[in-house]
Write a protein that holds these residues in place. Sequence first.
Motif, PDB file in Angstrom:
ATOM      1  N   GLY A   4      28.158  33.987  32.478  1.00  0.00           N
ATOM      2  CA  GLY A   4      28.870  33.913  33.753  1.00  0.00           C
ATOM      3  C   GLY A   4      29.363  35.299  34.127  1.00  0.00           C
ATOM      4  O   GLY A   4      29.966  35.991  33.310  1.00  0.00           O
ATOM      5  N   LEU A   6      31.778  37.329  36.575  1.00  0.00           N
ATOM      6  CA  LEU A   6      32.884  37.265  37.523  1.00  0.00           C
ATOM      7  C   LEU A   6      32.851  38.537  38.368  1.00  0.00           C
ATOM      8  O   LEU A   6      33.195  39.618  37.885  1.00  0.00           O
ATOM      9  CB  LEU A   6      34.215  37.160  36.794  1.00  0.00           C
ATOM     10  N   LYS A  40      25.014  33.047  35.851  1.00  0.00           N
ATOM     11  CA  LYS A  40      25.720  32.289  36.894  1.00  0.00           C
ATOM     12  C   LYS A  40      26.765  33.241  37.449  1.00  0.00           C
ATOM     13  O   LYS A  40      27.508  33.868  36.700  1.00  0.00           O
ATOM     14  CB  LYS A  40      26.381  31.053  36.287  1.00  0.00           C
ATOM     15  N   TYR A  41      26.790  33.390  38.762  1.00  0.00           N
ATOM     16  CA  TYR A  41      27.687  34.352  39.409  1.00  0.00           C
ATOM     17  C   TYR A  41      28.865  33.634  40.053  1.00  0.00           C
ATOM     18  O   TYR A  41      28.698  32.593  40.674  1.00  0.00           O
ATOM     19  CB  TYR A  41      26.929  35.140  40.480  1.00  0.00           C
ATOM     20  N   TYR A  42      30.034  34.230  39.898  1.00  0.00           N
ATOM     21  CA  TYR A  42      31.254  33.712  40.510  1.00  0.00           C
ATOM     22  C   TYR A  42      31.873  34.837  41.332  1.00  0.00           C
ATOM     23  O   TYR A  42      32.128  35.918  40.812  1.00  0.00           O
ATOM     24  CB  TYR A  42      32.253  33.257  39.437  1.00  0.00           C
ATOM     25  N   ARG A  43      32.098  34.599  42.593  1.00  0.00           N
ATOM     26  CA  ARG A  43      32.729  35.600  43.461  1.00  0.00           C
ATOM     27  C   ARG A  43      34.244  35.482  43.332  1.00  0.00           C
ATOM     28  O   ARG A  43      34.911  34.838  44.131  1.00  0.00           O
ATOM     29  CB  ARG A  43      32.278  35.398  44.899  1.00  0.00           C
ATOM     30  N   GLU A  48      36.371  32.237  43.801  1.00  0.00           N
ATOM     31  CA  GLU A  48      35.382  31.380  43.152  1.00  0.00           C
ATOM     32  C   GLU A  48      35.391  31.698  41.661  1.00  0.00           C
ATOM     33  O   GLU A  48      35.089  32.823  41.253  1.00  0.00           O
ATOM     34  CB  GLU A  48      33.992  31.638  43.735  1.00  0.00           C
ATOM     35  N   LEU A  49      35.764  30.706  40.856  1.00  0.00           N
ATOM     36  CA  LEU A  49      35.857  30.868  39.406  1.00  0.00           C
ATOM     37  C   LEU A  49      35.200  29.667  38.731  1.00  0.00           C
ATOM     38  O   LEU A  49      35.004  28.625  39.361  1.00  0.00           O
ATOM     39  CB  LEU A  49      37.324  30.972  38.983  1.00  0.00           C
ATOM     40  N   PRO A  50      34.866  29.789  37.453  1.00  0.00           N
ATOM     41  CA  PRO A  50      34.286  28.637  36.756  1.00  0.00           C
ATOM     42  C   PRO A  50      35.247  27.454  36.776  1.00  0.00           C
ATOM     43  O   PRO A  50      36.458  27.615  36.587  1.00  0.00           O
ATOM     44  CB  PRO A  50      34.088  29.144  35.320  1.00  0.00           C
TER      45      PRO A  50
END
Length: 64
Positions: A4, A6, A40-43, A48-50
Amino acid sequence: MRIGILVCDQVRRELLKHFCNYDVMMTNMLLQINPALEFKYYRAYESELPADIDECDGLSLIHI
């Protein structure tokens, strides 16, 4: 293995014609180490977080 990422910022728009965005830079670097990695990308800069800590096998923070 799923990593992931961040993403805490973006490359300034005027620099994108010369450079990739941070998530692409990090992905390219990590794929050189292990081409079998998945991402997996989280902005994070857009909150936007896991949703769950088990979504990925590991996390990487990009903050420049």
